[in-house]
Design an enzyme around this catalytic site. Structure first.
Site, PDB file in Angstrom:
ATOM      1  N   GLY A   9       0.831  -1.195   0.000  1.00  9.46           N
ATOM      2  CA  GLY A   9       0.000   0.000   0.000  1.00  9.46           C
ATOM      3  C   GLY A   9       0.858   1.233   0.000  1.00  9.46           C
ATOM      4  O   GLY A   9       2.077   1.162  -0.100  1.00  9.46           O
ATOM      5  N   ASP A  12       0.688   5.665   5.136  1.00  8.12           N
ATOM      6  CA  ASP A  12      -0.571   6.056   5.792  1.00  8.12           C
ATOM      7  C   ASP A  12      -1.752   5.152   5.485  1.00  8.12           C
ATOM      8  O   ASP A  12      -2.889   5.551   5.698  1.00  8.12           O
ATOM      9  CB  ASP A  12      -0.988   7.489   5.405  1.00  8.12           C
ATOM     10  CG  ASP A  12      -0.048   8.525   5.967  1.00  8.12           C
ATOM     11  OD1 ASP A  12       0.710   8.175   6.896  1.00  8.12           O
ATOM     12  OD2 ASP A  12      -0.064   9.658   5.492  1.00  8.12           O
ATOM     13  N   CYS A  13      -1.515   3.965   4.956  1.00 10.86           N
ATOM     14  CA  CYS A  13      -2.665   3.107   4.650  1.00 10.86           C
ATOM     15  C   CYS A  13      -2.902   2.090   5.752  1.00 10.86           C
ATOM     16  O   CYS A  13      -3.729   1.198   5.601  1.00 10.86           O
ATOM     17  CB  CYS A  13      -2.511   2.435   3.298  1.00 10.86           C
ATOM     18  SG  CYS A  13      -1.337   1.066   3.306  1.00 10.86           S
ATOM     19  N   LYS A  15      -0.587   0.000   7.251  1.00  5.22           N
ATOM     20  CA  LYS A  15       0.181  -1.238   7.185  1.00  5.22           C
ATOM     21  C   LYS A  15       0.688  -1.684   8.541  1.00  5.22           C
ATOM     22  O   LYS A  15       0.513  -2.828   8.931  1.00  5.22           O
ATOM     23  CB  LYS A  15       1.392  -1.065   6.264  1.00  5.22           C
ATOM     24  CG  LYS A  15       1.063  -1.031   4.796  1.00  5.22           C
ATOM     25  CD  LYS A  15       2.326  -0.928   3.959  1.00  5.22           C
ATOM     26  CE  LYS A  15       3.198   0.233   4.367  1.00  5.22           C
ATOM     27  NZ  LYS A  15       2.537   1.545   4.284  1.00  5.22           N
ATOM     28  N   GLU A  87       7.957  -2.453   7.019  1.00  5.06           N
ATOM     29  CA  GLU A  87       8.872  -1.627   6.214  1.00  5.06           C
ATOM     30  C   GLU A  87       9.697  -2.514   5.285  1.00  5.06           C
ATOM     31  O   GLU A  87      10.896  -2.287   5.065  1.00  5.06           O
ATOM     32  CB  GLU A  87       9.798  -0.777   7.111  1.00  5.06           C
ATOM     33  CG  GLU A  87       9.087   0.039   8.192  1.00  5.06           C
ATOM     34  CD  GLU A  87       8.308   1.240   7.657  1.00  5.06           C
ATOM     35  OE1 GLU A  87       8.274   1.430   6.417  1.00  5.06           O
ATOM     36  OE2 GLU A  87       7.728   1.967   8.469  1.00  5.06           O
ATOM     37  N   ALA A  88       9.029  -3.526   4.709  1.00  5.02           N
ATOM     38  CA  ALA A  88       9.729  -4.529   3.903  1.00  5.02           C
ATOM     39  C   ALA A  88      10.350  -3.932   2.651  1.00  5.02           C
ATOM     40  O   ALA A  88      11.266  -4.520   2.064  1.00  5.02           O
ATOM     41  CB  ALA A  88       8.766  -5.652   3.525  1.00  5.02           C
TER      42      ALA A  88
END
Ligand SMILES: [Zn+2]
Length: 214
Positions: A9, A12-13, A15, A87-88
């Site tokens: 995404g 701010d979605c 995750k 944070e992949a």
């Protein structure tokens, strides 16, 4: 069958919130995770969400062999039921391959969360590798909104409120204190480089859109 799932995404979605929710739901059932993250806003070794939740995590520095880390924990008698990665997009491609190996050789689910594209609309290497290797790619349904109200699909980097399209791929913005910030925009406004700040400035001088000369 264990899976490598990429939850993708914009910023701010939600995750990180979903990553924390998955960890919470599973730990409530006695399942134990290893949580990897990289450059979380709360600092090294933390997984945090904008809603204020935070948990301990393992900082996935580029040298860290994620597969080797999990194998070592298991071999010391540790219990690992599944893996969460936040944070992949910041992981190096080899680390994404290590995640696939965790799924295939250790029979563990891996849930990876990340932004697909950078501020120039280009795929992050980690996200590209995830799209190539994942069993499933899920687009998160909690959609971020552009200032205009449209669905925000693109990440903009701002310096002093102005959108920039050049620079290092990874600059972790201290949105609170620093001048480098990030804002999610619809594609239309990303293409026009119109952030909420520049839109506000344009609205205040309705005669012309701001023109930069020189
Ligand atoms: Zn817009």
């Amino acid at each position: 069958m264990p899976e490598l799932v990429f939850f993708s995404g914009t910023m701010d979605c939600g995750k990180s919130t979903l990553a924390l929710q998955i960890a919470h739901n599973r730990s409530a059932r006695g399942l134990q995770s290893v949580i990897f993250t990289r450059d979380d806003r709360a600092g090294e070794g933390k997984l945090s969400s904008r809603l204020g939740l935070v948990t301990e995590a393992v900082e996935a520095t580029p040298e860290l062999d994620l597969y080797g880390f999990v194998v070592e924990r298991l071999s010391r008698g540790g219990k690992v039921d599944y893996i969460v990665v936040d944070e992949a997009q910041f992981l190096v491609t080899e680390q994404i391959d290590q995640l696939a190996r965790i799924v295939d050789d250790l029979d563990l689910d891996v849930f990876a969360f990340g932004i697909t594209t950078d501020f120039r609309t280009r795929l992050f290497p980690g996200s590209q590798r995830l799209i190539e290797l994942a069993d499933r790619v899920e687009t998160l349904q909690v959609e971020a909104m552009c200032w205009c109200g449209a669905r925000a699909t693109h990440n903009a980097r701002t310096v002093g409120g102005e959108m920039v399209v050049e620079g290092e791929q990874v600059v972790v913005g201290d949105v609170g204190a620093g001048i480098v910030g990030y804002e999610v925009l619809c594609r239309r406004h990303h293409r026009k480089r119109m952030t909420s700040a520049t839109a506000r400035a344009a609205a205040l001088s309705p005669d012309v859109l701001p023109v930069t000369s020189g």
